[in-house]
Design an enzyme around this catalytic site. Structure first.
Site, mmCIF file in Angstrom:
data_model
loop_
_atom_site.group_PDB
_atom_site.id
_atom_site.type_symbol
_atom_site.label_atom_id
_atom_site.label_comp_id
_atom_site.label_asym_id
_atom_site.label_seq_id
_atom_site.Cartn_x
_atom_site.Cartn_y
_atom_site.Cartn_z
ATOM 1 N N CYS A 155 0.125 0.566 10.298
ATOM 2 C CA CYS A 155 -0.195 -0.507 9.360
ATOM 3 C C CYS A 155 1.020 -1.264 8.815
ATOM 4 O O CYS A 155 1.897 -0.666 8.180
ATOM 5 C CB CYS A 155 -1.004 0.057 8.200
ATOM 6 S SG CYS A 155 -1.596 -1.233 7.081
ATOM 7 N N CYS A 192 0.026 5.120 6.825
ATOM 8 C CA CYS A 192 -0.639 4.912 8.123
ATOM 9 C C CYS A 192 0.368 4.315 9.110
ATOM 10 O O CYS A 192 0.905 3.223 8.876
ATOM 11 C CB CYS A 192 -1.845 4.002 7.959
ATOM 12 S SG CYS A 192 -3.012 4.533 6.686
ATOM 13 N N CYS A 250 -19.241 -7.118 3.414
ATOM 14 C CA CYS A 250 -18.631 -5.820 3.678
ATOM 15 C C CYS A 250 -17.305 -5.745 2.929
ATOM 16 O O CYS A 250 -16.629 -6.768 2.756
ATOM 17 C CB CYS A 250 -18.410 -5.640 5.177
ATOM 18 S SG CYS A 250 -17.655 -4.061 5.645
ATOM 19 N N CYS A 297 -16.176 -9.997 5.386
ATOM 20 C CA CYS A 297 -15.567 -8.717 5.034
ATOM 21 C C CYS A 297 -14.302 -8.943 4.214
ATOM 22 O O CYS A 297 -13.479 -9.796 4.559
ATOM 23 C CB CYS A 297 -15.214 -7.939 6.297
ATOM 24 S SG CYS A 297 -16.592 -7.763 7.455
ATOM 25 N N ARG A 318 -18.509 -3.069 17.377
ATOM 26 C CA ARG A 318 -17.715 -4.267 17.104
ATOM 27 C C ARG A 318 -16.409 -4.276 17.895
ATOM 28 O O ARG A 318 -15.592 -3.366 17.772
ATOM 29 C CB ARG A 318 -17.446 -4.381 15.595
ATOM 30 C CG ARG A 318 -18.744 -4.390 14.788
ATOM 31 C CD ARG A 318 -18.525 -4.691 13.312
ATOM 32 N NE ARG A 318 -19.768 -4.510 12.569
ATOM 33 C CZ ARG A 318 -20.718 -5.437 12.432
ATOM 34 N NH1 ARG A 318 -20.548 -6.618 12.996
ATOM 35 N NH2 ARG A 318 -21.815 -5.183 11.746
ATOM 36 N N CYS A 378 -19.827 1.477 7.880
ATOM 37 C CA CYS A 378 -19.051 0.858 8.959
ATOM 38 C C CYS A 378 -17.843 1.749 9.182
ATOM 39 O O CYS A 378 -16.972 1.849 8.311
ATOM 40 C CB CYS A 378 -18.619 -0.560 8.556
ATOM 41 S SG CYS A 378 -17.546 -1.373 9.770
ATOM 42 N N CYS A 435 0.838 -1.199 0.000
ATOM 43 C CA CYS A 435 0.000 0.000 0.000
ATOM 44 C C CYS A 435 0.878 1.256 0.000
ATOM 45 O O CYS A 435 1.893 1.326 0.699
ATOM 46 C CB CYS A 435 -0.914 0.002 1.221
ATOM 47 S SG CYS A 435 -2.057 1.414 1.256
#
Length: 380
Positions: free
Chosen positions: A100, A97, A170, A137, A302, A230, A93
């Protein structure tokens, strides 16, 4: 001769005035006041930041108790939805972040992989369904889906087929454009995950490659397409409690509350800028969950990443405070998750009931019609 007196059972020695004063004393916290208001008036979107802070700062046992009251009012308190999250495109990616391990900027040992093929994804979804998950998901390590037409069209096929299995579906694929949200809705997507992660103020210290407003714009596209939102965040990023309050305030003052609010506890990964962050304590999770439950009563709250660090009794506190969903399976994208056998034991010990999938009335009718057609075909 000795006289034996009859012994009557003890009676409450308190006068009505004392009882009234005791009730008033016990009900004076912001958690108590706002929980009562939520139960009386229902969801609201005009929360002030100070109101949410006062709930978050309430004595933790009071917050736990009143979060449980709202939860029992708005939901079947024993039902907990089991979800499975699969990384269908891992690593590489371009975002930065700080938490991550999939960022190409950090050396975490996560290798970049191509999009999983359809057979592998459907097989994983079927396995998840057999293990009790009712929501599947799919996550892809992308900044956005623009310029990925071939991959995006493949994902639309995955969504449609998994939805036909009778599961909620999702996706979390990065930023979306309006047209892409509409296409996902047409394919049968139940929800789209796009976390805000933290407060607007603290956000630039965690991510610089995507703005807070860009995240909110994606949520707007999702909502306008008729897909459930979400969106939640991560605690343990080095933020202050004020930032946790800020995150909840942003979510609770959206025009419509997210149908799903994941509360994640950072699992620090070696090689990321946040590798030395200390683990989140259970009381921090309880405060976040209890506050989220009071200010967004109808949302599925969640208990997400980081659950693996908490014991069964600690998780029980989270369910009591208002959490009603967990992720099951070996991994959450690339980080470890709880063992499925341990989760099954937890459900048994705590008396939890797996929650069935939820669809809109139109979707439910369509699925029922499809199942009837299949039954007629197989019997003919």
């Amino acid at each position: 001769m000795m006289t034996i007196r009859s012994i009557r059972p003890n009676r409450w020695p308190m006068s009505s005035m004392i009882l009234s004063n005791l009730y008033s004393s016990n009900s004076s916290s912001a958690a108590a006041v706002q929980a009562e208001r939520t139960i009386r008036e229902g969801p609201r979107n005009d929360w002030t930041r100070q109101e949410i802070k006062s709930i978050y700062d309430s004595p933790v046992l009071d917050l736990l108790f009143h979060g449980a009251q709202v939860h029992r009012y708005a939901h079947n308190f024993r039902e907990v939805q089991q979800c499975t999250l699969l990384s269908i495109k891992t690593g590489g990616c371009s975002e930065d972040c700080s938490y991550c391990p999939q960022s190409s900027r950090y050396d975490t040992g996560v290798k970049s992989q191509k999009l999983m093929n359809k057979d592998a994804v459907i097989q994983a979804a079927q396995k998840a369904k057999e293990a009790g998950s009712t929501r599947f998901c799919m996550g892809a390590a992308w900044r956005e889906t623009v310029g990925r037409k071939t991959n995006f069209n493949q994902i639309l096929e995955y969504v449609k087929e998994i939805r036909e299995m009778g599961m909620e579906v999702c996706c979390t694929l990065g930023m979306l454009e309006k047209q892409q949200a509409l296409e996902l809705k047409a394919a049968g997507l139940t929800a789209y995950n796009h976390n805000l992660d933290t407060s607007r103020e603290y956000y630039p210290k965690i991510i610089t490659t995507r703005s807070y407003d860009e995240r909110l714009e994606t949520l707007t596209h999702v909502r306008e397409a008729g897909i459930n939102v979400c969106s939640g965040g991560i605690i343990g990023l080095g933020e202050a409690e004020e930032d946790r309050v800020g995150l909840l305030h942003t979510l609770a003052t959206l025009p419509t509350h997210p149908e799903s609010v994941p509360i994640n506890a950072l699992l620090a990964v070696k090689g990321t800028p946040l590798e030395d962050q200390k683990p989140v304590e259970i009381w921090e999770m309880v405060r976040m969950i209890g506050t989220a439950r009071i200010v967004m009563p109808k949302a599925m709250v969640r208990l997400s990443a980081g659950r693996v660090r908490f014991s069964m009794p600690e998780q029980a506190l989270c369910f009591l405070a208002g959490a009603n969903s967990i992720f099951t399976g070996e991994k959450l994208l690339t980080t470890p998750n709880n063992d499925i056998d341990a989760d099954q034991l937890m459900f048994k010990v705590l008396g939890l009931i797996p929650k069935a999938p939820s669809f809109s009335d139109d979707e439910a009718k369509d699925l029922e019609a499809e199942n009837c057609e299949e039954a007629v075909s197989s019997s003919g």
